[in-house]
Design a protein around this motif. Structure first.
Motif, PDB file in Angstrom:
ATOM      1  N   ARG A 106       0.191  -0.476   4.396  1.00 52.96           N
ATOM      2  CA  ARG A 106      -1.025  -0.490   3.581  1.00 52.96           C
ATOM      3  C   ARG A 106      -0.970  -1.504   2.447  1.00 52.96           C
ATOM      4  O   ARG A 106      -1.977  -1.744   1.793  1.00 52.96           O
ATOM      5  CB  ARG A 106      -1.253   0.910   2.993  1.00 52.96           C
ATOM      6  N   ILE A 107       0.207  -2.082   2.213  1.00 50.94           N
ATOM      7  CA  ILE A 107       0.357  -2.928   1.035  1.00 50.94           C
ATOM      8  C   ILE A 107       1.390  -4.020   1.311  1.00 50.94           C
ATOM      9  O   ILE A 107       2.347  -3.811   2.063  1.00 50.94           O
ATOM     10  CB  ILE A 107       0.782  -2.076  -0.183  1.00 50.94           C
ATOM     11  N   GLY A 146      -6.205  -9.723  -9.331  1.00 54.03           N
ATOM     12  CA  GLY A 146      -6.284  -8.350  -8.859  1.00 54.03           C
ATOM     13  C   GLY A 146      -7.376  -7.576  -9.564  1.00 54.03           C
ATOM     14  O   GLY A 146      -7.933  -8.013 -10.575  1.00 54.03           O
ATOM     15  N   LYS A 206       0.047  -0.799  -7.250  1.00 53.14           N
ATOM     16  CA  LYS A 206      -0.790  -1.539  -6.319  1.00 53.14           C
ATOM     17  C   LYS A 206      -1.890  -2.311  -7.036  1.00 53.14           C
ATOM     18  O   LYS A 206      -2.546  -1.801  -7.932  1.00 53.14           O
ATOM     19  CB  LYS A 206      -1.419  -0.582  -5.302  1.00 53.14           C
ATOM     20  N   THR A 248      -5.318  -4.873  -5.934  1.00 54.70           N
ATOM     21  CA  THR A 248      -6.157  -5.345  -4.838  1.00 54.70           C
ATOM     22  C   THR A 248      -6.731  -6.693  -5.234  1.00 54.70           C
ATOM     23  O   THR A 248      -7.524  -6.784  -6.173  1.00 54.70           O
ATOM     24  CB  THR A 248      -7.303  -4.361  -4.533  1.00 54.70           C
ATOM     25  N   LYS A 302      -6.179  -6.734   4.864  1.00 58.93           N
ATOM     26  CA  LYS A 302      -5.904  -5.994   3.629  1.00 58.93           C
ATOM     27  C   LYS A 302      -5.330  -6.932   2.578  1.00 58.93           C
ATOM     28  O   LYS A 302      -4.449  -7.747   2.861  1.00 58.93           O
ATOM     29  CB  LYS A 302      -4.948  -4.831   3.883  1.00 58.93           C
ATOM     30  N   ASN A 360      -4.129  -5.714  -0.448  1.00 55.33           N
ATOM     31  CA  ASN A 360      -3.390  -4.888  -1.397  1.00 55.33           C
ATOM     32  C   ASN A 360      -1.971  -5.421  -1.542  1.00 55.33           C
ATOM     33  O   ASN A 360      -1.277  -5.648  -0.541  1.00 55.33           O
ATOM     34  CB  ASN A 360      -3.334  -3.435  -0.927  1.00 55.33           C
ATOM     35  N   THR A 390       1.754  -5.391  -4.269  1.00 55.34           N
ATOM     36  CA  THR A 390       2.423  -4.759  -5.403  1.00 55.34           C
ATOM     37  C   THR A 390       2.435  -5.713  -6.589  1.00 55.34           C
ATOM     38  O   THR A 390       2.253  -6.923  -6.445  1.00 55.34           O
ATOM     39  CB  THR A 390       3.872  -4.388  -5.057  1.00 55.34           C
TER      40      THR A 390
END
Length: 267
Positions: free
Chosen positions: A57-58, A123, A141, A143, A168, A170, A172
């Protein structure tokens, strides 16, 4: 990684490094154009991208992971014993420059397409938070505000990016900070500025990168053979946008002319 070999007498080998959040299948058009013109192509997916990143997911990969991947691509390309060129798009361009500055490798030239030397978008944080990234936990996280509609204004190019792999953005905080540090360090004067031939192309309608910073970076290099081209109609992804046929001709001519300069006979 994958290899696509030309059916013609090979003139050179091209290594393609895609940008963040992309994967190699987006580059089918460019790969085929290069093959038809007589180049072998070596490409794969950056760590954490493509099928490898399908269920994550990231993005939390490190720059060292990316550089190790590029090293493997280059070693494979050099095994052909032909001139090797690198095409780096977006973040791929930034990583290509970082790799070439840190490694002595027989690279005949580098083509940079909308490289991430400075970003317009950040982000989804308030400005005060961005100014204090150091105080945020490394695994927090972010985005990044980079959507597909900002990549191209060309319907056909957009459709080539529409696939079953989730797009995606996303990342860190640690990923973001490391990429920002690399971009900053590219402008630090040093003896490791690039001396190889460079073709740098930007898009006037780019909503993701600061094209003026790319121009400034180019003038800092020690190369005696470089070209700069800003495409007036294009968005960020030059190889997917309205002017891509002309963009490709620039790439082809740059590779052919540079290869001739190395003493090779190009038809």
């Amino acid at each position: 990684m994958w290899k696509w070999e030309t059916e013609e007498h090979a003139k050179a080998v091209v290594v393609i490094i895609h940008s963040a959040f992309e994967h190699h299948r987006w580059y089918a058009w460019l790969i085929e154009k290069l093959r038809v013109e007589g180049y072998h192509v070596v490409m794969g997916d950056l760590p954490g991208h493509g099928e490898e990143g399908k269920y994550s997911r990231i993005h939390d990969e490190t720059v060292n992971e990316y550089i190790k991947y590029i090293k493997n691509l280059m070693e494979s390309a050099l095994s052909y014993e032909l001139p090797v060129y690198m095409i780096g798009h977006g973040l791929g361009g930034t990583l290509a420059v970082h790799y070439l500055k840190k490694n002595k490798v027989a690279c005949a030239g580098v083509i940079l397409s909308s490289p991430w030397f400075a970003l317009q978008k950040h982000g989804s944080l308030i400005k005060s938070a961005l100014a204090n990234l150091g105080s945020l936990t490394s695994n927090m996280k972010l985005t990044l505000d980079i959507n597909k509609k900002a990549l191209t204004n060309n319907l056909q190019g957009y459709q080539e990016m529409d696939d079953n792999l989730v797009y995606k953005t996303n990342v860190t905080v640690s990923w973001y900070k490391e990429i920002q540090l690399i971009m900053k360090n590219l402008f630090v004067p040093s003896t490791s500025q690039l001396a190889i031939p460079i073709l740098l192309m930007t898009a006037k309608q780019d909503k993701i990168t600061d094209v003026e910073q790319a121009r400034k970076w180019l003038l800092l290099q020690s190369s005696t053979e470089f070209q700069f081209k800003e495409w007036p109609l294009s968005y960020h992804n030059l190889f997917h946008d309205l002017e891509r046929e002309q963009v490709f001709m620039y790439v082809r001519d740059f590779i052919n002319n540079t290869t001739r300069g190395l003493g090779y006979i190009i038809d």
